[in-house]
Design an enzyme around this catalytic site. Structure first.
Site, PDB file in Angstrom:
ATOM      1  N   GLU A 114       0.840  -1.198   0.000  1.00 52.96           N
ATOM      2  CA  GLU A 114       0.000   0.000   0.000  1.00 52.96           C
ATOM      3  C   GLU A 114       0.879   1.254   0.000  1.00 52.96           C
ATOM      4  OE1 GLU A 114      -2.435   1.521  -0.731  1.00 52.96           O
ATOM      5  OE2 GLU A 114      -3.984   1.625   0.811  1.00 52.96           O
ATOM      6  N   ASP A 115       0.396   2.324  -0.589  1.00 49.94           N
ATOM      7  CA  ASP A 115       1.185   3.565  -0.569  1.00 49.94           C
ATOM      8  C   ASP A 115       1.196   4.181   0.816  1.00 49.94           C
ATOM      9  OD1 ASP A 115      -1.519   4.288  -0.672  1.00 49.94           O
ATOM     10  OD2 ASP A 115      -1.296   5.696  -2.329  1.00 49.94           O
ATOM     11  N   ASP A 118      -3.647   5.555   6.435  1.00 54.63           N
ATOM     12  CA  ASP A 118      -4.082   6.795   7.081  1.00 54.63           C
ATOM     13  C   ASP A 118      -5.079   6.433   8.190  1.00 54.63           C
ATOM     14  OD1 ASP A 118      -4.706   9.482   7.524  1.00 54.63           O
ATOM     15  OD2 ASP A 118      -6.010   9.636   5.782  1.00 54.63           O
ATOM     16  N   PHE A 167      -1.122  15.856   4.556  1.00 52.69           N
ATOM     17  CA  PHE A 167      -1.399  15.288   3.239  1.00 52.69           C
ATOM     18  C   PHE A 167      -0.130  15.291   2.369  1.00 52.69           C
ATOM     19  CE2 PHE A 167      -2.997  15.289  -1.134  1.00 52.69           C
ATOM     20  CZ  PHE A 167      -3.806  14.172  -1.074  1.00 52.69           C
ATOM     21  N   ARG A 180       1.642  12.057  -9.249  1.00 53.86           N
ATOM     22  CA  ARG A 180       2.135  10.688  -8.997  1.00 53.86           C
ATOM     23  C   ARG A 180       3.553  10.499  -9.520  1.00 53.86           C
ATOM     24  NH1 ARG A 180      -2.285   7.638  -7.286  1.00 53.86           N
ATOM     25  NH2 ARG A 180      -4.285   8.101  -8.263  1.00 53.86           N
TER      26      ARG A 180
HETATM   27  P1  5GP Z   1      -7.223   5.062   4.708  1.00 47.04           P
HETATM   28  O1  5GP Z   1      -8.256   4.124   4.201  1.00 47.04           O
HETATM   29  O2  5GP Z   1      -6.133   4.410   5.536  1.00 47.04           O
HETATM   30  O3  5GP Z   1      -7.829   6.236   5.431  1.00 47.04           O
HETATM   31  O4  5GP Z   1      -6.541   5.721   3.483  1.00 47.04           O
HETATM   32  C1  5GP Z   1      -5.836   4.974   2.624  1.00 47.04           C
HETATM   33  C2  5GP Z   1      -5.828   5.538   1.232  1.00 47.04           C
HETATM   34  O5  5GP Z   1      -6.122   6.928   1.195  1.00 47.04           O
HETATM   35  C3  5GP Z   1      -4.447   5.395   0.676  1.00 47.04           C
HETATM   36  O6  5GP Z   1      -4.345   4.218  -0.048  1.00 47.04           O
HETATM   37  C4  5GP Z   1      -4.308   6.598  -0.214  1.00 47.04           C
HETATM   38  O7  5GP Z   1      -4.788   6.275  -1.499  1.00 47.04           O
HETATM   39  C5  5GP Z   1      -5.202   7.623   0.393  1.00 47.04           C
HETATM   40  N1  5GP Z   1      -4.438   8.558   1.242  1.00 47.04           N
HETATM   41  C6  5GP Z   1      -4.372   8.594   2.591  1.00 47.04           C
HETATM   42  N2  5GP Z   1      -3.574   9.583   3.024  1.00 47.04           N
HETATM   43  C7  5GP Z   1      -3.103  10.187   1.904  1.00 47.04           C
HETATM   44  C8  5GP Z   1      -2.186  11.265   1.681  1.00 47.04           C
HETATM   45  O8  5GP Z   1      -1.628  11.904   2.587  1.00 47.04           O
HETATM   46  N3  5GP Z   1      -1.943  11.575   0.378  1.00 47.04           N
HETATM   47  C9  5GP Z   1      -2.506  10.921  -0.666  1.00 47.04           C
HETATM   48  N4  5GP Z   1      -2.193  11.321  -1.888  1.00 47.04           N
HETATM   49  N5  5GP Z   1      -3.368   9.892  -0.496  1.00 47.04           N
HETATM   50  C10 5GP Z   1      -3.655   9.530   0.772  1.00 47.04           C
HETATM   51 MG    MG Z   2      -4.130   4.041  -1.991  1.00 46.49          MG
END
Ligand code: 5GP
Ligand code: MG
Length: 190
Positions: A114-115, A118, A167, A180
């Protein structure tokens, strides 16, 4: 529209503008390479000989996965899954699977790549969904992890960087689909 401050310069860009937002340099590509290399060595020590199935989460993890996987030299398989949960700079709270994997994962060592983790909504959803298919184990490898945002109880087994709640864009991560292709990681500067 993405505005590059110094498109024809080899010097690193300290600031970039993407649409209505300004971002500043946060993690330079050399530091990313160092940490991704360390992570690959840790993962190799745990996983070589298990023929793991790496599941790359599109779109954001494609750059990280390409570097991470090429830093590991043991037999493994790679599949891609496409999910969506973010809109602009905020998590929507719901997860949509746009493209699932088609391989049987029963009794396999599965590693989600995963990137960024959050709130954890995406990973929590995927862990539940994939556990139903009875893999031997599921691990999580994330380029970035925001521990202060996490709302679920699971471990991020491999994280290259732990960061505050800001972010991020670059190195695969987008803001409204832009940014990206930035080599370095940038943080919002508003
Ligand atoms: P979560 O489900 O953990 O809240 O968020 C996961 C997804 O939200 C990540 O796979 C990513 O695509 C996006 N995301 C969360 N934080 C960031 C951030 O700081 N920057 C970007 N570009 N995407 C984020
Ligand atoms: Mg993602």
């Amino acid at each position: 529209m993405i505005t590059f401050a110094s498109v024809f310069s080899v010097r690193k860009m300290d600031k970039v503008c993407i649409g209505d937002k300004r971002f500043r340099l946060y993690i330079p590509q050399e530091k990313i390479a160092e940490k991704v290399g360390e992570l690959a060595r840790r993962m190799a020590a745990d996983m070589s000989g298990k023929n793991p199935l790496f599941v790359v989460l599109l779109n954001g993890a494609f750059v990280f996965a390409a570097d991470l996987l090429r830093a590991m030299d043991f037999p493994c398989e790679v599949e891609f899954m496409r999910v969506r949960s973010y809109d602009g700079t905020a998590s929507t709270g719901s997860v949509e699977v746009i493209q699932d994997i088609r391989v049987d994962i029963q009794d396999r060592t599965v590693v989600l790549i995963e990137d960024i983790v959050d709130t954890g909504t995406t990973m929590h959803f995927l862990l539940q969904r994939l556990r139903e298919r009875r893999p031997q184990s599921i691990k999580i490898a994330a380029l970035l992890f925001k521990p202060e945002s996490l709302r679920y109880d699971f471990a991020v087994d491999y994280a290259a960087f732990r960061i505050p709640r800001d972010f991020i864009v670059g190195y695969g991560l987008d803001y409204n689909e832009q940014g990206r292709n930035l080599k370095d990681i940038y943080v919002i500067d508003d």
